[in-house]
Design a protein around this motif. Structure first.
Motif, PDB file in Angstrom:
ATOM      1  N   ALA A  93      -4.013  21.083   7.150  1.00 23.95           N
ATOM      2  CA  ALA A  93      -5.365  20.685   6.747  1.00 23.95           C
ATOM      3  C   ALA A  93      -5.627  19.198   6.964  1.00 23.95           C
ATOM      4  CB  ALA A  93      -5.584  21.023   5.267  1.00 23.95           C
ATOM      5  N   ARG A  94      -4.590  18.457   7.372  1.00 28.08           N
ATOM      6  CA  ARG A  94      -4.746  17.005   7.480  1.00 28.08           C
ATOM      7  C   ARG A  94      -4.014  16.492   8.708  1.00 28.08           C
ATOM      8  NH1 ARG A  94      -0.996  13.748   5.336  1.00 28.08           N
ATOM      9  NH2 ARG A  94      -0.455  15.238   3.698  1.00 28.08           N
ATOM     10  N   SER A 113       6.081  13.732  -3.186  1.00 31.84           N
ATOM     11  CA  SER A 113       4.701  13.293  -3.033  1.00 31.84           C
ATOM     12  C   SER A 113       4.589  12.156  -2.018  1.00 31.84           C
ATOM     13  CB  SER A 113       4.144  12.838  -4.383  1.00 31.84           C
ATOM     14  OG  SER A 113       2.831  12.357  -4.253  1.00 31.84           O
ATOM     15  N   ILE A 114       5.530  11.184  -2.086  1.00 35.59           N
ATOM     16  CA  ILE A 114       5.500  10.054  -1.148  1.00 35.59           C
ATOM     17  C   ILE A 114       5.846  10.511   0.261  1.00 35.59           C
ATOM     18  CG2 ILE A 114       6.585   7.857  -0.555  1.00 35.59           C
ATOM     19  CD1 ILE A 114       6.975   7.382  -3.556  1.00 35.59           C
ATOM     20  N   SER A 115       6.942  11.257   0.391  1.00 34.77           N
ATOM     21  CA  SER A 115       7.376  11.702   1.721  1.00 34.77           C
ATOM     22  C   SER A 115       6.377  12.677   2.330  1.00 34.77           C
ATOM     23  CB  SER A 115       8.765  12.333   1.643  1.00 34.77           C
ATOM     24  OG  SER A 115       8.760  13.455   0.771  1.00 34.77           O
ATOM     25  N   GLY A 116       5.738  13.503   1.484  1.00 32.41           N
ATOM     26  CA  GLY A 116       4.764  14.468   1.986  1.00 32.41           C
ATOM     27  C   GLY A 116       3.529  13.799   2.574  1.00 32.41           C
ATOM     28  N   SER A 117       3.185  12.624   2.065  1.00 34.08           N
ATOM     29  CA  SER A 117       2.004  11.930   2.587  1.00 34.08           C
ATOM     30  C   SER A 117       2.229  11.389   3.989  1.00 34.08           C
ATOM     31  CB  SER A 117       1.619  10.777   1.655  1.00 34.08           C
ATOM     32  OG  SER A 117       2.577   9.722   1.727  1.00 34.08           O
ATOM     33  N   GLU A 130       0.862  -1.180   0.000  1.00 34.07           N
ATOM     34  CA  GLU A 130       0.000   0.000   0.000  1.00 34.07           C
ATOM     35  C   GLU A 130       0.898   1.229   0.000  1.00 34.07           C
ATOM     36  OE1 GLU A 130      -3.750   0.331   2.452  1.00 34.07           O
ATOM     37  OE2 GLU A 130      -2.519   1.858   3.453  1.00 34.07           O
ATOM     38  N   LEU A 131       0.807   1.999  -1.057  1.00 39.07           N
ATOM     39  CA  LEU A 131       1.632   3.185  -1.239  1.00 39.07           C
ATOM     40  C   LEU A 131       0.767   4.430  -1.124  1.00 39.07           C
ATOM     41  CD1 LEU A 131       4.288   4.614  -2.247  1.00 39.07           C
ATOM     42  CD2 LEU A 131       3.373   4.286  -4.573  1.00 39.07           C
ATOM     43  N   CYS A 132       1.264   5.422  -0.372  1.00 42.83           N
ATOM     44  CA  CYS A 132       0.536   6.685  -0.224  1.00 42.83           C
ATOM     45  C   CYS A 132       1.241   7.793  -0.999  1.00 42.83           C
ATOM     46  CB  CYS A 132       0.433   7.084   1.255  1.00 42.83           C
ATOM     47  SG  CYS A 132      -0.563   5.943   2.230  1.00 42.83           S
ATOM     48  N   VAL A 133       0.461   8.584  -1.734  1.00 47.63           N
ATOM     49  CA  VAL A 133       0.990   9.754  -2.442  1.00 47.63           C
ATOM     50  C   VAL A 133       0.102  10.945  -2.123  1.00 47.63           C
ATOM     51  CG1 VAL A 133       2.114   8.497  -4.309  1.00 47.63           C
ATOM     52  CG2 VAL A 133      -0.310   9.074  -4.521  1.00 47.63           C
ATOM     53  N   SER A 134       0.709  12.112  -2.097  1.00 45.31           N
ATOM     54  CA  SER A 134      -0.041  13.325  -1.735  1.00 45.31           C
ATOM     55  C   SER A 134       0.107  14.369  -2.834  1.00 45.31           C
ATOM     56  CB  SER A 134       0.480  13.886  -0.410  1.00 45.31           C
ATOM     57  OG  SER A 134       1.858  14.211  -0.519  1.00 45.31           O
ATOM     58  N   ASN A 147       1.782  19.914  -0.898  1.00 46.02           N
ATOM     59  CA  ASN A 147       0.707  20.895  -0.728  1.00 46.02           C
ATOM     60  C   ASN A 147       0.208  20.866   0.718  1.00 46.02           C
ATOM     61  OD1 ASN A 147      -1.534  22.544  -0.835  1.00 46.02           O
ATOM     62  ND2 ASN A 147      -2.262  21.723  -2.792  1.00 46.02           N
ATOM     63  N   GLN A 148       0.616  21.841   1.505  1.00 46.18           N
ATOM     64  CA  GLN A 148       0.271  21.875   2.924  1.00 46.18           C
ATOM     65  C   GLN A 148      -1.190  22.237   3.187  1.00 46.18           C
ATOM     66  OE1 GLN A 148       2.513  20.957   5.446  1.00 46.18           O
ATOM     67  NE2 GLN A 148       3.544  20.248   3.586  1.00 46.18           N
ATOM     68  N   SER A 149      -1.888  22.738   2.175  1.00 43.47           N
ATOM     69  CA  SER A 149      -3.300  23.095   2.359  1.00 43.47           C
ATOM     70  C   SER A 149      -4.242  21.990   1.883  1.00 43.47           C
ATOM     71  CB  SER A 149      -3.616  24.392   1.608  1.00 43.47           C
ATOM     72  OG  SER A 149      -3.411  24.215   0.212  1.00 43.47           O
ATOM     73  N   SER A 150      -3.658  20.882   1.401  1.00 41.09           N
ATOM     74  CA  SER A 150      -4.492  19.773   0.916  1.00 41.09           C
ATOM     75  C   SER A 150      -4.851  18.846   2.076  1.00 41.09           C
ATOM     76  CB  SER A 150      -3.754  18.975  -0.163  1.00 41.09           C
ATOM     77  OG  SER A 150      -4.490  17.831  -0.537  1.00 41.09           O
ATOM     78  N   SER A 151      -6.103  18.486   2.160  1.00 45.59           N
ATOM     79  CA  SER A 151      -6.569  17.629   3.257  1.00 45.59           C
ATOM     80  C   SER A 151      -6.609  16.151   2.874  1.00 45.59           C
ATOM     81  CB  SER A 151      -7.970  18.067   3.692  1.00 45.59           C
ATOM     82  OG  SER A 151      -8.880  17.937   2.604  1.00 45.59           O
ATOM     83  N   ILE A 152      -6.107  15.819   1.707  1.00 42.00           N
ATOM     84  CA  ILE A 152      -6.214  14.432   1.243  1.00 42.00           C
ATOM     85  C   ILE A 152      -4.842  13.853   0.892  1.00 42.00           C
ATOM     86  CG2 ILE A 152      -8.527  14.797   0.300  1.00 42.00           C
ATOM     87  CD1 ILE A 152      -7.222  14.901  -2.482  1.00 42.00           C
ATOM     88  N   PHE A 153      -4.773  12.548   0.895  1.00 40.89           N
ATOM     89  CA  PHE A 153      -3.709  11.819   0.205  1.00 40.89           C
ATOM     90  C   PHE A 153      -4.326  10.537  -0.330  1.00 40.89           C
ATOM     91  CE2 PHE A 153      -3.181  10.443   4.675  1.00 40.89           C
ATOM     92  CZ  PHE A 153      -3.262   9.063   4.543  1.00 40.89           C
TER      93      PHE A 153
END
Length: 453
Positions: free
Chosen positions: A356-357, A346-350, A232-236, A255-261
Motif C-alpha cells: 500500500a506504500r 515499527s522502525i524497521s518496517g517504515s 528525524e525518526l520514522c515509525v510505522s 502492517n503491510q496494508s497501511s499506506s502511512i508512516f
C-alpha cells in the motif's frame, strides 16, 4: 630599534605617572607639576591648586574603591606586558619566543561541530538488524545494528527498551524471583532524566507517563550530544493481536496494508544551529510530528510523541501515543508481552515499501560536539629564527656554526611550531605540511589553533 626603545620609555613614564597619582590620592591634573631636569622627569604637586578638603557626609563604598583599584592594577599589568613584549633577544637568536597575551592570541571561541551520527557510511539508517543477547538481557533491551550481527561493517547503532512503572508487560524469573525488567528500566531512566525514582515519567502537558519506549544511541556515536533540530525518526503502524491482555504480543508484524508512516522530529526548530550557537543546548526537547524539510506539523500547545535528551543520546516515546497512532497495543498485563520488539518492528518496517506504500522512511540523525578553541599567532620576523641550535648545524664545545656561509647568509627550515608553558615544558605541537625556508628576507605569521576541551 630607536622607535621601539622610545615606546618602552614612554610606557614606563606613563606607569610612573599612574603610580604618582595613586600615592597622592588622585589630585586634579592641573595641580600636578611635571619637570624635566636634564632628561630626568619628575612629578610634584602645587598645593595651591588643590581643592578644599570636602566634608564627607556619606561613607565611601569600599566595594566601589576595590573595583577601581582592580581596574588600575589590571591596567598596570597591561603596560608591563607591553613593555615585556617589546624587549627583544639581545643577539636576535631565538630558541623560544614569548607570546604576548596582548597581541599574540585571541580570546577563546566556543562553537559546535556537527557530523553524521550513525557509523554506517551514511547519515541515514535504512536497514535494521538485531544483535545476539542472552535470554536475560533480551528482556531489558534489544541491540540494533545496521547490518547482520558479526558481519563485515556491522556496527552497533542503538538499543531499544520498554519501560513500565510497575513492570507490567515484562517478566523474567531468576531463582524463583520475578525481576520485572520493565520496572527496572523505568526507574533507571526516571533517575537519569529527572533525578528521581518515584512517580510517573513527565511528558508534555503532564499526560500519560505510566509506560514508554526508549531509543538509547550508542555513546561512541554521538560525541557530546545529539544535534537538536537534526534528527528525524520514522515509525510505522503494526498489525497486532487485538486482545493484548491475554496474548503475549509476539503475534505482530509491520502492517503491510497501511499506506502511512510517521516522521518524528524534536521541536527545537534548529536545523541551522542558529539557536544552539546563541543560547546553547537545552537538557531536553519534545518529540513531535514533523519533518526536517517542513518543520513541526503540530501547534505549540498540542501533546507530544515523547521527549529527546540530546546530552544523553536518549529518545523517549510515549507508549500511549504509540498505541493510538501505530497500533502497538502494548501488553500491560502481568506477563511477558515482548513489547521491546514492537518499537524495533515499527522502525524497521517504515524503511521498507509495502503493497500500500511505495515510500520508505529512515532514521536520520547528526551528532554535535562542543569546541572551545584559542588561536595563537606565532610571529617569525625577518631577524628571528634564522639560526638553529640543532647539532647538525653547529660543531665544537661552544656551538660554532659548521658552514661559514650560514654566518653571512643564515638559513633555516621551520618544520613545526611548539607551544610551551612558563616552565618551558612542551604542551602542544603542530607540524607544517612541508618545511618552510626562513632567512633575513622572509617573515611569517603561523596561526596555531589549540582546542581547550
Amino acid at each position: 630599534m630607536i622607535d621601539q626603545l622610545s615606546n618602552i620609555k614612554l610606557l614606563e613614564l606613563l606607569q610612573r605617572y599612574l603610580d604618582f597619582q595613586k600615592s597622592n590620592g588622585y589630585p586634579p591634573s592641573d595641580a600636578i607639576i611635571i619637570t624635566n631636569n636634564t632628561g630626568i622627569i619628575e612629578f610634584s604637586i602645587d598645593k595651591t591648586k588643590l581643592p578644599p578638603t570636602p566634608v564627607v557626609t556619606t561613607p565611601i563604598d569600599d566595594t566601589f574603591e576595590a573595583e577601581i583599584q582592580e581596574e588600575l592594577d589590571t591596567f598596570d599589568e597591561f603596560i608591563e606586558q607591553i613593555i615585556d613584549d617589546l624587549t627583544e633577544d639581545q643577539d636576535d637568536i631565538y630558541t623560544l619566543k614569548k607570546l604576548s597575551r596582548v597581541s599574540d592570541y585571541s580570546v577563546p571561541i566556543l562553537d559546535y561541530k556537527t557530523e553524521g551520527l550513525f557509523n554506517c557510511g551514511d547519515e541515514k539508517l535504512t536497514s535494521f538488524f538485531t544483535g545476539s543477547l542472552t535470554e536475560k538481557n533480551s528482556k531489558y533491551y534489544l541491540s540494533v545494528y545496521n547490518k547482520k550481527f558479526n558481519t563485515p561493517e556491522s556496527y552497533h547503532q542503538f538499543d531499544v527498551s520498554y519501560c513500565h512503572i510497575s513492570g507490567s508487560g515484562s517478566r523474567y524469573i531468576e531463582n524463583e524471583q520475578d525481576l520485572s525488567p520493565a520496572k527496572t528500566m523505568f526507574r533507571k531512566y526516571l533517575v537519569e532524566c529527572f533525578g528521581r525514582n518515584t512517580g510517573k515519567f513527565t511528558f508534555k502537558n503532564n499526560k500519560n507517563g505510566d509506560y514508554f519506549y526508549v531509543i538509547q544511541i550508542d555513546k561512541d556515536l554521538f560525541k557530546d550530544r545529539l544535534d537538536p533540530g537534526n534528527f528525524e525518526l520514522c515509525v510505522s503502524p503494526l498489525s497486532s493481536s487485538a486482545n493484548q491482555l491475554y496474548n503475549t504480543g509476539s503475534g505482530f508484524t509491520s502492517n503491510q496494508s497501511s499506506s502511512i508512516f510517521y516522521t518524528l522530529i524534536d521541536d527545537s526548530s534548529d536545523t541551522s544551529e542558529a539557536v544552539t550557537n546563541t543560547e546553547g543546548i537545552q537538557d531536553y526537547y519534545y518529540v513531535t510530528s514533523g519533518s526536517l524539510r517542513n518543520g513541526v506539523y503540530t501547534n505549540l500547545e498540542d501533546d507530544a510523541w515523547g521527549v529527546v535528551f540530546p546530552k544523553m543520546g536518549l529518545i523517549i516515546l510515549d507508549g500511549v501515543v504509540l498505541d493510538q497512532s501505530c497500533s502497538f497495543n502494548t501488553v500491560t498485563a502481568s506477563i511477558d508481552g515482548d513489547n521491546i520488539r514492537k518499537l524495533f518492528v515499527s522502525i524497521s518496517g517504515s524503511s521498507s515499501p509495502n503493497s500500500a506504500r511505495t515510500q520508505s522512511g529512515s532514521f536520520f540523525a547528526r551528532s554535535t560536539e562542543e569546541h572551545l578553541s584559542e588561536t595563537y599567532f606565532c610571529r617569525a620576523n625577518y631577524y628571528e629564527f634564522n639560526f638553529s641550535n640543532n647539532t647538525t648545524y653547529t660543531t665544537g664545545t661552544f656551538g660554532e656554526i659548521k658552514n661559514l656561509m650560514f654566518k653571512r647568509e643564515p638559513n633555516t627550515y621551520i618544520t613545526s611550531i611548539g607551544l610551551y608553558n612558563k616552565k618551558k615544558e612542551l604542551v602542544a605541537i603542530g607540524k607544517l605540511p612541508k618545511p618552510v625556508l626562513k632567512n633575513e628576507g622572509t617573515e611569517y605569521i603561523f596561526q596555531v589553533r589549540l582546542r581547550l576541551n
